[in-house]
Every structure is written in C-alpha cells, then in structure tokens.
Design an enzyme around this catalytic site. Structure first.
Site, short mmCIF file in Angstrom:
data_model
loop_
_atom_site.label_atom_id
_atom_site.label_comp_id
_atom_site.label_asym_id
_atom_site.label_seq_id
_atom_site.Cartn_x
_atom_site.Cartn_y
_atom_site.Cartn_z
N LYS A 169 54.03 -3.28 -80.66
CA LYS A 169 53.87 -4.03 -81.91
C LYS A 169 54.05 -3.11 -83.11
O LYS A 169 55.13 -2.59 -83.30
CB LYS A 169 52.51 -4.75 -81.89
CG LYS A 169 52.20 -5.45 -80.55
CD LYS A 169 53.12 -6.63 -80.26
CE LYS A 169 52.95 -7.20 -78.86
NZ LYS A 169 51.59 -7.54 -78.43
N ASP A 175 40.66 -2.78 -79.01
CA ASP A 175 42.09 -3.09 -79.11
C ASP A 175 42.39 -3.19 -80.61
O ASP A 175 42.01 -4.16 -81.27
CB ASP A 175 42.39 -4.41 -78.39
CG ASP A 175 43.88 -4.79 -78.44
OD1 ASP A 175 44.61 -4.26 -79.32
OD2 ASP A 175 44.31 -5.62 -77.62
N ARG A 207 55.38 11.81 -63.57
CA ARG A 207 54.40 10.71 -63.49
C ARG A 207 53.06 11.16 -64.06
O ARG A 207 52.29 10.36 -64.58
CB ARG A 207 54.24 10.19 -62.04
CG ARG A 207 53.08 9.23 -61.87
CD ARG A 207 53.27 8.20 -60.77
NE ARG A 207 53.72 8.78 -59.51
CZ ARG A 207 52.97 9.55 -58.71
NH1 ARG A 207 51.74 9.85 -59.02
NH2 ARG A 207 53.49 10.03 -57.59
N TYR A 217 43.42 -11.24 -77.00
CA TYR A 217 44.79 -11.34 -76.50
C TYR A 217 44.76 -12.05 -75.14
O TYR A 217 44.13 -11.58 -74.20
CB TYR A 217 45.40 -9.95 -76.41
CG TYR A 217 46.82 -9.97 -75.92
CD1 TYR A 217 47.83 -10.51 -76.69
CD2 TYR A 217 47.14 -9.48 -74.66
CE1 TYR A 217 49.12 -10.56 -76.23
CE2 TYR A 217 48.44 -9.52 -74.20
CZ TYR A 217 49.42 -10.06 -74.99
OH TYR A 217 50.71 -10.11 -74.53
#
Ligand SMILES: *Cc1c(COP(=O)(O)O)cnc(C)c1O
Length: 388
Positions: free
Chosen positions: A205, A180, A55, A107
C-alpha cells in the site's frame, strides 16, 4: 551495510536518501539487487559475510529493513512476501492455547484467517471493540492473553484505537501489542513511540505506493525473544520477498512522505466537501471533528489523518451506481497507490462482513483534489438521475 541509522534527520530526509545509502564498491547511490540465493563459505568453514542462504537473509532486504526500522523507531525490521504473510507470522510465533484480542473492525482477510486457520492453529481468538478502551481492559486475561492486535485507523470504517492506553493495559497483564499501521503510515503515526511492541505494514500500500509490488513488513521495538521467534518463523516458513521486489519497494518508499502528505490533505478536503452533498448519509474520516475517534486520532497522528475515507449513500444500489459512473476514480480493490481507487466494500468482503452495503471506500491518491471531488459529485448526480 552502509546505511546510517539514528541520524537525527527528519523522516522525509531519511527516507528520500534511504539513510544516506552508498554502495561500498562503486559509490552508487542506489543499492543493487542481489539475486544470489547462496553465498560462498570461507575455506576454514566459516561464513564471515554473515550470509548463507537467501531464505534467511539477503543484502537487498537488509537495506530496506534498515530504513523501515529507522523510520518506525524500532530495533529491527523484517520484509515479507505480503502484508498477510507479515501479519500471520506474528500469530504463528504464538503457541496453541494463547489468547489473542483482535478488533471487530479490521482488514477482512486477516480477520478471516484468525477465525479459520488461526483458530485451527489453536489460538483463542476474541474480537473486541478496540475503540472502547474499557472493553479491551475487560477482555484482557492476565497471563493468558499474549497478544493484542490493533489496526488504527481500522479498515474500512476508519475506527480509531488509543494505542498508548491499550499498550499500558496489555503490558501490565503481560501481553504484547502489535499494530497494523498500514493506513496510518510512519509519516503520520509511530506506534512504537506510543508503546507498541510490533508494527505491521502491508508494504503493498503506502510504503510502495505504486500498485506494483506485493510486500509486507514487521518492525520490532526490541530484538527480544518474541522477535527472535518471529525471525525464525520467516526463516523456516520462507515467506520472503524477492530481492527485485525489495529494491522496487525501496524506490517507492523514497517518496513516501510527499505521497502521504498529499493524499492526506486531499482526503481531508474531499471528506469535508462530501458531507454537504445531498445523497450522502455519512462520511467516515478521522479528520472530521464530528467523527467519533477524532480526538484520539488527533493525539496519536501528526500532520494529517491519512488518505482513506468511506462514504455512506442512501442504499447499496446508489453506492454501486456511483462507483460505476466515476471517470477518474478507478473501481478496484487495494489502497495507498498514487491513483485514487473507489470500492463497494461489501461486494468484496462477502456475507460475514460488518461493513454496511451502502458504503463506498475511497483511497485518495495524489491527483488534483478538486478534480477528484468533481468526479465524485458528477458520479453521484448521474447515479441519482439513473434512479428516476
Ligand atoms: C492490504 C492490507 C493487508 C494485507 O496486505 P497484503 O499485502 O495484501 O497481503 C493488511 N492490512 C491492511 C490494513 C491492508 O490494507
């Protein structure tokens, strides 16, 4: 890890070879997937491998993170379970009461998060027209504004923000800037070289490029106190990627430059040709000289304007029917894959969306540009005939 950073080679070369990766024990050219969640502690109670529990960290992530940090020209990178997990982590590293600026056009799922859970978290969220640097200057409150979030080109109107000018304003007021850069990709734009502190990607993407992995990434310009806090949020919150997905992402990334170059060239051709079609009201694409953000885009993007564009038709029915008549373009959400996608964006964003309902969003893939254009042309003609 046997990866070499800062080699001086082009991005194309570095990413194709994953920074000359060689697996140390076998000389394999492809990194293995390390599925282990836990690592053996040394007899003297130390952890000399530096690995304790997956983790927190995993050798498969580290290879991919090294490549991302290198190509974005940052000091460090972190992978996440999704683009949203990456973005939300940046905001969760802030504190209640912090003022943050985000774009009016961005977004939609992240805008929704900011206005609901982000606000519940105590952030003072203000949406600003990030295409207007003077408006950004006015909105920044020195000492109180802690983060300016940019998305350029901004989904789905492809609005352009001046990264360098906004970084200058934010930094002089003590705020960080995160970008972004999902749709620009490191092939076309390097926000850290323009002053950004953090770069975010939905790796789902273009980075992966094959519509088969959900993943996110953050790249930090500096391994500073804020970056350490971001690392802590990921470690404690646990929004990590599976090692198998991380390895598949690396495989996709090897062809990043080729795919983005092709998509970008085709998008430019399609945008130019769409302008001449009878039912087209407006084509939104930063590569068109008539587009309002074109000059700034030309300054901060190299080698193209990306594979995303939008087209506005006469009305919502015409847009929906056009999407229905396409044969090559797939009617699906998402973007940045090898296959071209078409979407009536207002249908997915819902009633609060600032997106006009006559708009179709196009994600241009790597198919033949002439065939893609011909398909749009016939779909528009069929939609027009159906109307009569
Ligand atoms: C898809 C997308 C996101 C969210 O990424 P997920 O991987 O879907 O969580 C964020 N920003 C942009 C620009 C995107 O296109």
């Amino acid at each position: 890890m046997s990866v070499k950073r800062n080699s001086g080679y082009s991005l194309q070369t570095r990413v194709a070879q994953a920074l000359s990766y060689v697996e140390p024990s076998t000389q394999g050219l492809v990194p293995p997937t390390y599925p282990s969640t836990t690592y053996l502690r040394d007899e003297d109670n130390e952890y000399r491998s530096g690995l304790v529990y997956s983790r927190a960290d995993n050798p498969t992530y580290r290879v991919v993170e090294s490549v991302l940090a290198d190509i974005e020209e940052g000091e460090d990178a972190l992978l996440f379970a999704s683009g949203m997990a990456a973005a939300v982590t940046v905001f969760q590293a802030l504190r209640p009461g912090d003022h943050v600026l985000a774009p009016k056009v961005m977004y939609w799922a992240l805008r929704n998060w900011l206005l609901t859970l982000g606000t519940d978290w105590g952030l003072e969220v203000e949406l600003v027209d990030m295409t207007n640097t003077a408006a950004v200057e006015k909105a920044i409150i020195a000492g109180k504004t802690k983060l300016v979030w940019l998305e350029t080109p901004g989904n789905p109107l492809w609005t352009i923000s001046d990264i360098q000018a906004i970084c200058h304003l934010a930094h002089s007021a003590g705020a960080k800037v995160a970008v972004d850069s999902t749709c620009a990709t490191p092939v076309l734009s390097l926000p850290i070289t323009l002053g950004a502190d953090i770069v975010m990607h939905s790796a789902t993407k273009y980075l992966n490029g094959h519509s088969d992995v959900i993943a996110g990434a953050l790249i930090g310009a500096k391994d500073d106190a804020f970056w350490q806090r971001i690392r802590m949020v990921r470690k404690q919150g646990g929004a990590v990627l599976s090692p198998a997905d991380a390895n598949q992402l690396l495989r996709g990334m090897r062809t990043l430059e080729l795919r983005v170059r092709q998509s970008s060239q085709s998008a430019q051709i399609i945008a130019e040709r769409l302008q001449a079609l009878p039912n087209v009201i407006e084509v939104l694409y930063p590569g068109l000289p008539s587009f309002s953000g074109h000059e700034v885009a030309a300054k901060q993007m190299q080698g193209g304007f990306g594979g995303m564009l939008s087209v506005r038709l006469q009305n919502s029915a015409m847009a929906i029917h056009t999407a229905a008549y396409t044969k090559l373009w797939k009617r699906a959400t998402s973007l940045g894959g090898v296959e071209s996608l078409i979407e009536h964006r207002a249908s997915i964003e819902g009633i609060d969306s600032p997106v006009p309902d006559d708009l179709l969003r196009l994600s241009v893939g790597i198919e033949d540009a002439d065939e893609l254009f011909a398909d749009l042309q016939q779909a528009m003609a069929s939609a027009n005939n159906a109307k009569n």
